[in-house]
Design a protein around this motif. Structure first.
Motif, PDB file in Angstrom:
ATOM      1  N   ASP A   1      55.430  -6.423 -10.860  1.00  0.00           N
ATOM      2  CA  ASP A   1      56.210  -6.084  -9.682  1.00  0.00           C
ATOM      3  C   ASP A   1      55.607  -6.814  -8.504  1.00  0.00           C
ATOM      4  OD1 ASP A   1      54.022  -4.692  -8.691  1.00  0.00           O
ATOM      5  OD2 ASP A   1      54.699  -2.786  -9.533  1.00  0.00           O
ATOM      6  N   LYS A   2      55.925  -6.391  -7.290  1.00  0.00           N
ATOM      7  CA  LYS A   2      55.492  -7.162  -6.126  1.00  0.00           C
ATOM      8  C   LYS A   2      53.986  -7.297  -6.003  1.00  0.00           C
ATOM      9  CE  LYS A   2      58.888  -7.538  -2.558  1.00  0.00           C
ATOM     10  NZ  LYS A   2      59.341  -7.089  -1.263  1.00  0.00           N
ATOM     11  N   GLN A   3      53.266  -6.250  -6.373  1.00  0.00           N
ATOM     12  CA  GLN A   3      51.833  -6.316  -6.127  1.00  0.00           C
ATOM     13  C   GLN A   3      50.940  -6.318  -7.348  1.00  0.00           C
ATOM     14  OE1 GLN A   3      51.450  -4.209  -2.833  1.00  0.00           O
ATOM     15  NE2 GLN A   3      53.452  -3.310  -2.974  1.00  0.00           N
TER      16      GLN A   3
ATOM     17  N   GLU B   1      43.271  -8.688  -8.133  1.00  0.00           N
ATOM     18  CA  GLU B   1      42.789  -9.878  -7.430  1.00  0.00           C
ATOM     19  C   GLU B   1      42.384 -10.912  -8.457  1.00  0.00           C
ATOM     20  OE1 GLU B   1      39.991 -10.751  -3.576  1.00  0.00           O
ATOM     21  OE2 GLU B   1      39.114  -9.581  -5.185  1.00  0.00           O
ATOM     22  N   ILE B   2      42.970 -12.090  -8.370  1.00  0.00           N
ATOM     23  CA  ILE B   2      42.655 -13.134  -9.328  1.00  0.00           C
ATOM     24  C   ILE B   2      42.428 -14.448  -8.591  1.00  0.00           C
ATOM     25  CG2 ILE B   2      44.026 -12.045 -11.134  1.00  0.00           C
ATOM     26  CD1 ILE B   2      46.187 -14.086 -10.617  1.00  0.00           C
ATOM     27  N   GLN B   3      42.017 -15.438  -9.358  1.00  0.00           N
ATOM     28  CA  GLN B   3      41.773 -16.756  -8.776  1.00  0.00           C
ATOM     29  C   GLN B   3      42.132 -17.789  -9.825  1.00  0.00           C
ATOM     30  OE1 GLN B   3      37.624 -17.594  -8.018  1.00  0.00           O
ATOM     31  NE2 GLN B   3      38.144 -19.085  -6.445  1.00  0.00           N
ATOM     32  N   THR B   4      42.983 -18.707  -9.460  1.00  0.00           N
ATOM     33  CA  THR B   4      43.333 -19.759 -10.401  1.00  0.00           C
ATOM     34  C   THR B   4      42.580 -21.020 -10.011  1.00  0.00           C
ATOM     35  OG1 THR B   4      45.230 -20.334  -9.018  1.00  0.00           O
ATOM     36  CG2 THR B   4      45.627 -18.823 -10.835  1.00  0.00           C
TER      37      THR B   4
ATOM     38  N   PHE C   1      49.544 -14.047  -4.854  1.00  0.00           N
ATOM     39  CA  PHE C   1      49.708 -14.987  -5.955  1.00  0.00           C
ATOM     40  C   PHE C   1      51.154 -15.032  -6.435  1.00  0.00           C
ATOM     41  CE2 PHE C   1      49.865 -15.689 -10.548  1.00  0.00           C
ATOM     42  CZ  PHE C   1      49.272 -16.933 -10.643  1.00  0.00           C
ATOM     43  N   LEU C   2      51.758 -13.867  -6.527  1.00  0.00           N
ATOM     44  CA  LEU C   2      53.098 -13.784  -7.090  1.00  0.00           C
ATOM     45  C   LEU C   2      54.172 -14.396  -6.194  1.00  0.00           C
ATOM     46  CD1 LEU C   2      52.970 -10.240  -8.720  1.00  0.00           C
ATOM     47  CD2 LEU C   2      53.138 -12.439  -9.895  1.00  0.00           C
ATOM     48  N   THR C   3      53.910 -14.513  -4.906  1.00  0.00           N
ATOM     49  CA  THR C   3      54.937 -15.114  -4.047  1.00  0.00           C
ATOM     50  C   THR C   3      55.120 -16.585  -4.375  1.00  0.00           C
ATOM     51  OG1 THR C   3      53.362 -15.648  -2.304  1.00  0.00           O
ATOM     52  CG2 THR C   3      54.506 -13.532  -2.141  1.00  0.00           C
TER      53      THR C   3
ATOM     54  N   VAL D   1      39.274 -13.351 -12.971  1.00  0.00           N
ATOM     55  CA  VAL D   1      39.774 -12.017 -12.652  1.00  0.00           C
ATOM     56  C   VAL D   1      38.711 -11.265 -11.871  1.00  0.00           C
ATOM     57  CG1 VAL D   1      40.584  -9.836 -13.610  1.00  0.00           C
ATOM     58  CG2 VAL D   1      41.156 -11.989 -14.751  1.00  0.00           C
ATOM     59  N   TRP D   2      39.017 -10.915 -10.630  1.00  0.00           N
ATOM     60  CA  TRP D   2      37.990 -10.345  -9.759  1.00  0.00           C
ATOM     61  C   TRP D   2      38.116  -8.849  -9.544  1.00  0.00           C
ATOM     62  CZ3 TRP D   2      33.955 -13.090  -9.560  1.00  0.00           C
ATOM     63  CH2 TRP D   2      34.026 -14.479  -9.525  1.00  0.00           C
ATOM     64  N   ARG D   3      39.344  -8.337  -9.579  1.00  0.00           N
ATOM     65  CA  ARG D   3      39.486  -6.911  -9.331  1.00  0.00           C
ATOM     66  C   ARG D   3      40.622  -6.362 -10.172  1.00  0.00           C
ATOM     67  NH1 ARG D   3      41.519  -4.187  -5.168  1.00  0.00           N
ATOM     68  NH2 ARG D   3      42.104  -6.094  -4.127  1.00  0.00           N
ATOM     69  N   VAL D   4      40.348  -5.277 -10.861  1.00  0.00           N
ATOM     70  CA  VAL D   4      41.356  -4.680 -11.726  1.00  0.00           C
ATOM     71  C   VAL D   4      41.273  -3.168 -11.612  1.00  0.00           C
ATOM     72  CG1 VAL D   4      41.231  -6.557 -13.400  1.00  0.00           C
ATOM     73  CG2 VAL D   4      39.791  -4.533 -13.687  1.00  0.00           C
TER      74      VAL D   4
END
Length: 313
Positions: free
Chosen positions: A265-267, A282-285, A296-298, A244-247
RNA sequence: CGCGGGGUGGAGCAGCCUGGUAGCUCGUUGGGCUCAUAACCCAAAGGUCAGAGGUUCAAAUCCUCUCCCCGCAA
């Protein structure tokens, strides 16, 4: 003046460079040994070593510093002063007493607060709005020696440890050169640290990055900033690990169990915490780069009601 | 040789195991709807499936090598 510089990571580089630009003579550099790094487990030289070599200055990288050989090598450089910035080892008396002007350390906090290996990260983690650089005469303790100069620096709301560190490092270089100038002039009075005000900033470990969702959204947001870029905050989505990079924290109250995804939701992905909601941005898997949550959600299915933070959901 | 995952229209992904018509969510462009919209409806453009070689009637898919990216570990 003959100066020996001891330092290892990126943070120490501006200090060394400042010394190289100064009137004094850097006669030798000591850095940690090259270490296996990265995927191929290749040996990588510490940044300070690279700078020193480029400047044509001899470099020592002792595995152990409490040896007669190292002490001998060090004294053969006949330093008047040893300047230290994030070297990564505690120096003991035989070394500390070697140079006539003593050993000056550049520390990334407003001492006596945040003594220890990770002062920058902990200042951000604790939500401080300012920190700074302290130069000090070293003793055998962990950042406990008498202080020489101190200068403050503002921590911006969106600063991470990674964005703050270079600014502090630059300030450190400037303050180190100033400190040495004053020392030479003899116009500096070392000031004892008030031990009752001291706090510790212990070395961070990878496990410190695991997000504890029962903390408040605000604390978690500071933690995410302070742990970026290393060791990085992370949680689990089922078996999958998310960095998890940005919250963004929000005060909205929620009744869901901490770690529950309350809305998608979308973002954004809104997660319940011990107090307030945390909006993941902003995350990273595993296997992929950092990406915005909207990207990511798309390509991934995440819906409200799912849980974060537990391996076995 | 530390362990592992990945490279598929502009973005994020599925398809690969069990070869046989290029798929999904978005974005873009055009049109429609609407007081209006980042919303909704319709349509279109856009891909030598990282590269090279091999197996095969046929390869995104199987085999070999190369390049690049990422997680773990340090």
């Amino acid at each position: 003046m003959r100066i020996v510089f001891m330092g290892t990571p990126e943070f120490a580089v501006p200090s060394l460079e400042a010394l190289l630009r100064s009137d004094d003579h850097v006669v030798g550099v000591v850095s940690q040994p090259d270490r296996p790094k990265g995927r191929g487990q290749q040996l990588v030289a510490p940044p300070v070593k690279l700078v020193a070599e480029r400047a044509g200055i001899p470099v020592l990288q002792p595995l152990k510093i409490r040896t007669p050989e190292f002490l001998q090598a060090l004294s053969s450089w006949q330093p008047d002063l040893i300047a230290v910035a994030a070297y990564g080892r505690i120096l003991h008396t035989p070394i500390l007493s070697l140079p006539s002007k003593g050993c000056v350390n550049v520390h990334g906090s407003l001492l006596p607060k945040y003594r220890g290996a990770a002062p920058i990260q902990w200042a951000v983690i604790n939500g401080e709005t300012e920190t700074g650089i302290t130069t000090m005469l070293m003793d055998e303790g962990m950042d406990t020696g008498p202080m020489l100069l101190q200068e403050r620096l503002e921590i911006m709301p969106d600063d991470t440890a990674g964005t703050l560190a270079p600014r502090l490092a630059e300030l450190g270089g400037r303050l180190l050169v100033e400190t040495i100038a004053y020392l030479k002039a003899g116009t500096l009075t070392p000031k004892r640290q008030d031990d009752t005000q001291a706090t510790l900033a212990p070395l961070l470990k990878k496990e410190d990055g695991l997000i504890n969702w029962t903390m408040s959204a605000e604390s978690l947001a500071n933690r995410v900033r302070g742990l970026s870029p290393w060791p990085g905050a992370y949680t689990f989505f089922g078996e999958e690990r998310w960095n998890v990079w940005r919250v963004v924290p929000s005060k909205s109250a929620g009744t869901d169990k901490p770690g529950t995804i309350v809305a998608v939701d979308k973002q954004s992905i809104l997660v319940a915490t011990g107090e307030g909601l945390l909006d993941l941005q902003e995350i990273q898997t595993a296997n992929s780069k950092r990406m915005s949550v909207s990207q990511f959600l798309t390509g991934h299915k995440v819906t409200a009601g799912m849980r974060l933070g537990y391996r076995d959901v």
